[in-house]
Design a protein around this motif. Structure first.
Motif, PDB file in Angstrom:
ATOM      1  N   ILE A   5      -3.381   1.352  -1.505  1.00  0.00           N
ATOM      2  CA  ILE A   5      -3.669   1.602  -0.091  1.00  0.00           C
ATOM      3  C   ILE A   5      -3.039   0.517   0.776  1.00  0.00           C
ATOM      4  CG2 ILE A   5      -5.506   1.732   1.649  1.00  0.00           C
ATOM      5  CD1 ILE A   5      -7.308   2.974  -0.520  1.00  0.00           C
ATOM      6  N   ARG A   9      -0.013   0.832   3.519  1.00  0.00           N
ATOM      7  CA  ARG A   9      -0.172   0.390   4.904  1.00  0.00           C
ATOM      8  C   ARG A   9       1.017  -0.486   5.314  1.00  0.00           C
ATOM      9  NH1 ARG A   9      -4.776  -1.529   4.466  1.00  0.00           N
ATOM     10  NH2 ARG A   9      -6.059   0.060   5.519  1.00  0.00           N
ATOM     11  N   TYR A  32       3.649  10.767   6.014  1.00  0.00           N
ATOM     12  CA  TYR A  32       2.380  10.112   5.665  1.00  0.00           C
ATOM     13  C   TYR A  32       1.170  11.025   5.834  1.00  0.00           C
ATOM     14  CZ  TYR A  32       4.420   5.491   5.003  1.00  0.00           C
ATOM     15  OH  TYR A  32       5.134   4.421   4.493  1.00  0.00           O
ATOM     16  N   LEU A  33       1.177  11.889   6.850  1.00  0.00           N
ATOM     17  CA  LEU A  33      -0.013  12.691   7.138  1.00  0.00           C
ATOM     18  C   LEU A  33       0.181  14.180   6.896  1.00  0.00           C
ATOM     19  CD1 LEU A  33      -1.157  10.951  10.461  1.00  0.00           C
ATOM     20  CD2 LEU A  33      -1.899  10.451   8.126  1.00  0.00           C
ATOM     21  N   SER A  38       1.945  10.838   2.017  1.00  0.00           N
ATOM     22  CA  SER A  38       1.409   9.784   1.150  1.00  0.00           C
ATOM     23  C   SER A  38      -0.087   9.602   1.328  1.00  0.00           C
ATOM     24  CB  SER A  38       2.135   8.466   1.451  1.00  0.00           C
ATOM     25  OG  SER A  38       3.531   8.610   1.271  1.00  0.00           O
ATOM     26  N   VAL A  39      -0.570   9.584   2.584  1.00  0.00           N
ATOM     27  CA  VAL A  39      -2.008   9.394   2.833  1.00  0.00           C
ATOM     28  C   VAL A  39      -2.778  10.617   2.350  1.00  0.00           C
ATOM     29  CG1 VAL A  39      -3.774   9.025   4.599  1.00  0.00           C
ATOM     30  CG2 VAL A  39      -1.560   7.872   4.784  1.00  0.00           C
ATOM     31  N   THR A  40      -2.225  11.785   2.607  1.00  0.00           N
ATOM     32  CA  THR A  40      -2.863  13.022   2.132  1.00  0.00           C
ATOM     33  C   THR A  40      -2.966  13.017   0.609  1.00  0.00           C
ATOM     34  OG1 THR A  40      -1.851  14.184   4.011  1.00  0.00           O
ATOM     35  CG2 THR A  40      -2.765  15.540   2.251  1.00  0.00           C
ATOM     36  N   ILE A  61      -9.330   4.880   2.690  1.00  0.00           N
ATOM     37  CA  ILE A  61      -8.235   5.828   2.961  1.00  0.00           C
ATOM     38  C   ILE A  61      -8.360   6.423   4.357  1.00  0.00           C
ATOM     39  CG2 ILE A  61      -7.179   7.997   2.235  1.00  0.00           C
ATOM     40  CD1 ILE A  61      -8.063   7.323  -0.631  1.00  0.00           C
ATOM     41  N   LEU A  64      -7.172   3.989   6.817  1.00  0.00           N
ATOM     42  CA  LEU A  64      -5.711   3.987   6.827  1.00  0.00           C
ATOM     43  C   LEU A  64      -5.179   5.192   7.610  1.00  0.00           C
ATOM     44  CD1 LEU A  64      -2.931   3.012   5.896  1.00  0.00           C
ATOM     45  CD2 LEU A  64      -3.286   4.299   3.778  1.00  0.00           C
ATOM     46  N   LYS A  65      -5.783   6.348   7.373  1.00  0.00           N
ATOM     47  CA  LYS A  65      -5.342   7.552   8.072  1.00  0.00           C
ATOM     48  C   LYS A  65      -5.508   7.393   9.580  1.00  0.00           C
ATOM     49  CE  LYS A  65      -6.247  12.512   8.440  1.00  0.00           C
ATOM     50  NZ  LYS A  65      -7.101  13.645   7.999  1.00  0.00           N
TER      51      LYS A  65
END
Length: 342
Positions: A5, A9, A32-33, A38-40, A61, A64-65
């Motif tokens: 994570i 970031r 990323y979203l 990546s975050v998903t 997470i 971060l999102k």
């Protein structure tokens, strides 16, 4: 997982700092979203960890999102601001005080005729006054001998305001002000815009221009009125114009007259402008009523005077051959651009 994570970031911030356009930011958002971002992907991987660890990692997470969303929005705003500044800087600078490069405007025909009339009357010793468009009931009616119950009010469909004031229906509303300001003797004209709530046609409008004039002194008679009117018309049209004077009722003059001009659109043969009569009503006029002089602070036993309400808009129509009064307020450049005069 926590290390992953933190690493994500840090990678995001590095990539974000390199974005230089809104499109680049959008691509980063998808990376990323997006569904395969990546975050998903981190959120999807939570199904493989234990319940206790899932709660803790889920919070990290989600933080971060949220951070990615906020930083993306800030970057987009920053880029847009920079783009606006570049556009502003690219605009050609110019000096507004420099003369135009062959581009000239023109005065409205009503302005042209009004200025001509002001010059004519000034040469005959008249002062030029301006007056407001929003007036009181007293100024518009009572001060010119039209009390609240007078039937003459039915002839003027008036725009009243919520505060009891109104848009002046005729330039006669300034008579009392002029008499109070200058007393007698006085020669004055006061042009202005008038308003009436009436049906429009080729010779009637809800908004039109008049030019009121008064002359008050000792031994003023109808002969003085006729002289000044004929002098004015001959100079405006630069030729002799056929006119007629017929009796007319106006509460603020006694006796009162209608000064009509032979229609110059059709030469007196009859058309829509003159309602097929050959004549156009141009100038209600007459000797100022003693009551009006009294309310203006002038002694009617010592002074007399005449007043006229020249239909400035109709005079423009006759001078320039404008067949429909509505063309003058239309803003139609094709109709108005022909008056190229400084």
């Amino acid at each position: 997982m926590k290390e992953k994570i933190d690493s994500l970031r840090e990678s995001f911030e590095q990539e974000l700092s390199r974005t230089m356009s809104s499109d680049a930011v959008e691509q980063l958002r998808v990376a990323y979203l997006g569904k395969k971002g990546s975050v998903t992907g981190l959120l999807k991987s939570l199904k493989d960890v234990g319940a206790q660890e899932k709660k803790e990692l889920g919070q990290h997470i989600n933080q971060l999102k949220k951070q990615v969303e906020e930083r993306l929005a800030q970057r987009v705003e920053s880029i847009r601001a920079a783009e606006e500044q570049r556009e502003i800087a690219a605009v050609e600078r110019y000096d507004v005080t420099l003369p135009s490069k062959g581009l000239t405007g023109s005065y409205h025909p009503i302005t042209l005729v009004q200025r001509q009339l002001e010059e004519i009357f000034s040469s005959m010793g008249f002062i030029v006054e301006d007056f407001k468009e929003i007036v009181t009931d007293y100024e518009c009616f009572e001060a010119v001998n039209i009390p609240k119950d007078h039937p003459a009010r039915d002839m003027q469909d008036t725009y009243y305001l919520e505060n009891g004031q109104l848009l002046k229906t005729h330039t006669s509303a300034a008579q009392n002000f002029i008499l109070q300001k200058y007393g007698a003797p006085v020669r004055a004209i006061f042009p202005g815009r008038c308003f009436r709530n009436e049906a429009t046609d080729a010779s009637h409008e809800t908004t039109f221009f008049q030019m009121e004039g008064i002359m008050v002194d000792k031994n003023i008679s109808i002969s003085n009125l006729i002289y000044f009117m004929k002098t004015m018309l001959s100079q405006v049209f630069e030729r002799e114009v056929k006119v007629r004077l017929r009796p007319g009722f106006f509460p603020f003059v006694e006796p009162g007259f209608e000064l009509d001009i032979n229609c110059l659109i059709c030469g007196g043969e009859g058309c829509s402008t003159c309602h097929h009569s050959g004549w156009v009503e141009l100038c209600p006029c007459g000797m100022i009523h003693p009551n009006v002089l009294k309310m203006g602070g002038v002694d009617p036993e010592e002074y007399t005077g005449f007043a006229f309400g020249l239909g400035l808009t109709r005079l423009v129509m006759m001078k320039y051959g404008v067949k429909d009064i509505r063309d003058l307020n239309s803003g139609n450049l094709k109709a108005l651009s022909q008056f190229q005069q400084a």
